[in-house]
Write an enzyme that holds these catalytic residues in place. Structure first.
Site, mmCIF file in Angstrom:
data_model
loop_
_atom_site.group_PDB
_atom_site.id
_atom_site.type_symbol
_atom_site.label_atom_id
_atom_site.label_comp_id
_atom_site.label_asym_id
_atom_site.label_seq_id
_atom_site.Cartn_x
_atom_site.Cartn_y
_atom_site.Cartn_z
ATOM 1 C CE LYS A 261 8.200 -0.611 4.926
ATOM 2 N NZ LYS A 261 7.456 -1.529 5.581
HETATM 3 N N1 PPE Z 1 1.803 -3.398 5.476
HETATM 4 C C1 PPE Z 1 2.555 -3.018 6.380
HETATM 5 C C2 PPE Z 1 2.318 -2.787 7.907
HETATM 6 C C3 PPE Z 1 3.923 -3.517 6.075
HETATM 7 O O1 PPE Z 1 4.951 -3.289 6.930
HETATM 8 C C4 PPE Z 1 4.288 -3.884 4.725
HETATM 9 C C5 PPE Z 1 5.600 -4.131 4.514
HETATM 10 C C6 PPE Z 1 3.187 -3.947 3.984
HETATM 11 C C7 PPE Z 1 1.847 -3.614 4.207
HETATM 12 C C8 PPE Z 1 3.361 -4.401 2.440
HETATM 13 O O2 PPE Z 1 3.972 -3.370 1.813
HETATM 14 P P1 PPE Z 1 4.813 -3.791 0.263
HETATM 15 O O3 PPE Z 1 5.986 -4.380 0.819
HETATM 16 O O4 PPE Z 1 5.160 -2.461 -0.284
HETATM 17 O O5 PPE Z 1 4.232 -4.512 -0.356
HETATM 18 N N2 PPE Z 1 6.461 -4.647 5.445
HETATM 19 C C9 PPE Z 1 7.758 -4.617 5.264
HETATM 20 C C10 PPE Z 1 8.528 -4.783 6.408
HETATM 21 C C11 PPE Z 1 8.593 -6.104 7.239
HETATM 22 C C12 PPE Z 1 9.560 -6.185 8.382
HETATM 23 O O6 PPE Z 1 9.414 -7.205 9.303
HETATM 24 O O7 PPE Z 1 10.268 -5.466 8.387
HETATM 25 C C13 PPE Z 1 8.376 -5.823 4.014
HETATM 26 O O8 PPE Z 1 7.451 -6.740 3.697
HETATM 27 O O9 PPE Z 1 9.439 -5.455 3.802
#
Ligand code: PPE
Length: 333
Positions: A169
């Site tokens: 990430k």
């Molecule tokens: N894909 C991406 C590209 C992504 O950024 C997130 C989280 C997810 C999937 C889901 O991952 P998880 O949170 O582990 O279930 N995105 C984070 C950031 C958002 C932002 O605008 O900053 C979040 O949801 O916290």
């Protein structure tokens, strides 16, 4: 920003930086910071919820482990281990005076002002580690959790994993996400779904995606260009417990239009139903039955009203940790 603004915006007044708590207003970087020029940061997003037993952080260990994994991919040596970072997060939440919040740990290549190093090569730059917290409401709108959102398929391709590894990430990945999100919002949609370089569905700009077809849950596999979402993993575990079949497979764009139900998962988005894609109504055009069932269990689990699947320790109660610490301290005396 004054303390008053911090209060009205509901931001934790302190930021954890390299092992100590500093004031929000002092959490600043130099313009020549490596990460600003070259995107060299890795970060996390974690939510803490107000449960009956006090504030609890959801899947803290898994998030911090993913942060360390992201750092490892980019050869960032971290001085803090998983437990220390978890402890810092707990203390930040406890001290922040917010019942619920969103935590943002971030590790980046900084600037040694005594001995500055410029240029792409990153290994001469120091590693800085921060955690901030604020109160973040519903990510895709207040209504979204119930009524669902209207989304589009992006004209941008998700970055292939051999260009920017999706397992990490990293800040740089979010330039791709920003293209997707801006195009969607300026086009009148709430979010965009990106296809991968093979033309299959990958994920939203900040969420994983699930389809429901004939009672089965379908989602792109981890081998695809997607972030291994912790909410994705939670939803899969909950679905298994509920006896819902899960298929992890490549998904064509048109399958989005034909799904019975469609939803996003993410820490910020939680479980958000999708009611249309490219202005084509999905299913009944509102939250589907299975989406609702998964949401209900998910919210019960995150609010501690129901144990996590297999009784997994998904909640870190911030006050329990304090009790434990006090107990250890008095045991040492
Ligand atoms: N894909 C991406 C590209 C992504 O950024 C997130 C989280 C997810 C999937 C889901 O991952 P998880 O949170 O582990 O279930 N995105 C984070 C950031 C958002 C932002 O605008 O900053 C979040 O949801 O916290």
């Amino acid at each position: 920003m004054s303390t008053k603004d911090v209060k009205t915006m509901r931001i934790a007044p302190k930021v954890w930086r390299n092992g100590e708590f500093i004031d929000w207003g002092n959490a600043r970087v130099h313009v020549m910071t490596h990460a600003i020029h070259y995107g060299s940061s890795v970060f996390e997003g974690i939510r803490a919820y107000n449960t009956e037993r006090g504030t609890a952080i959801f899947r803290l260990t898994e998030h911090i482990q993913r942060l360390l994994n992201s750092a490892k991919v980019y050869r960032m040596d971290i001085t803090y281990n998983r437990e220390e970072l978890c402890q810092a997060a707990v203390e930040l939440v406890r001290g922040g005076g917010m019942e619920e919040c969103y935590l943002r740990p971030i590790i980046f290549r900084g600037l040694n002002e005594e001995k500055p190093a410029f240029g792409v090569y990153p290994l001469h730059n120091p590693i800085d580690c921060y955690i901030a917290a604020w109160d973040w409401g519903k990510y895709l709108g207040e209504e979204a959790i119930e009524s669902g959102v209207d989304v589009c398929v992006s004209s941008w391709t998700r970055t292939p994993a051999n260009s920017l590894p999706a397992v990490a990430k990293a800040g740089a990945n979010y330039m791709n996400s920003q293209l997707i999100k801006m195009e969607a919002v300026l086009g009148g949609f709430v979010e965009g779904i990106a296809l991968d370089d093979r033309g299959y569905v990958s994920e939203g700009s900040g969420e994983n995606i699930f389809l429901v077809n004939n009672g089965k849950l379908i989602t792109p596999p981890l081998g695809a260009s997607i972030l291994p979402g912790i909410t994705r993993d939670s939803v899969i575990a909950i679905a298994r417990e509920l006896g819902i079949e899960i298929v992890e497979t490549s998904i064509q764009r048109a399958a989005l239009y034909l799904a019975d139900e469609l939803f996003f998962t993410g820490t910020a988005a939680e479980i958000t139903p999708i009611r249309s894609v490219d202005r084509i109504t999905v299913g009944a055009g509102k939250r589907g039955e299975i989406t609702k069932q998964l949401q209900d269990v998910f919210f019960d689990v995150i609010y501690g009203r129901r144990p996590a699947p297999n009784n997994a320790p998904w909640l870190t109660y911030v006050n329990d940790a304090e009790e434990k610490k006090t107990a250890t301290a008095s045991a040492k005396e």
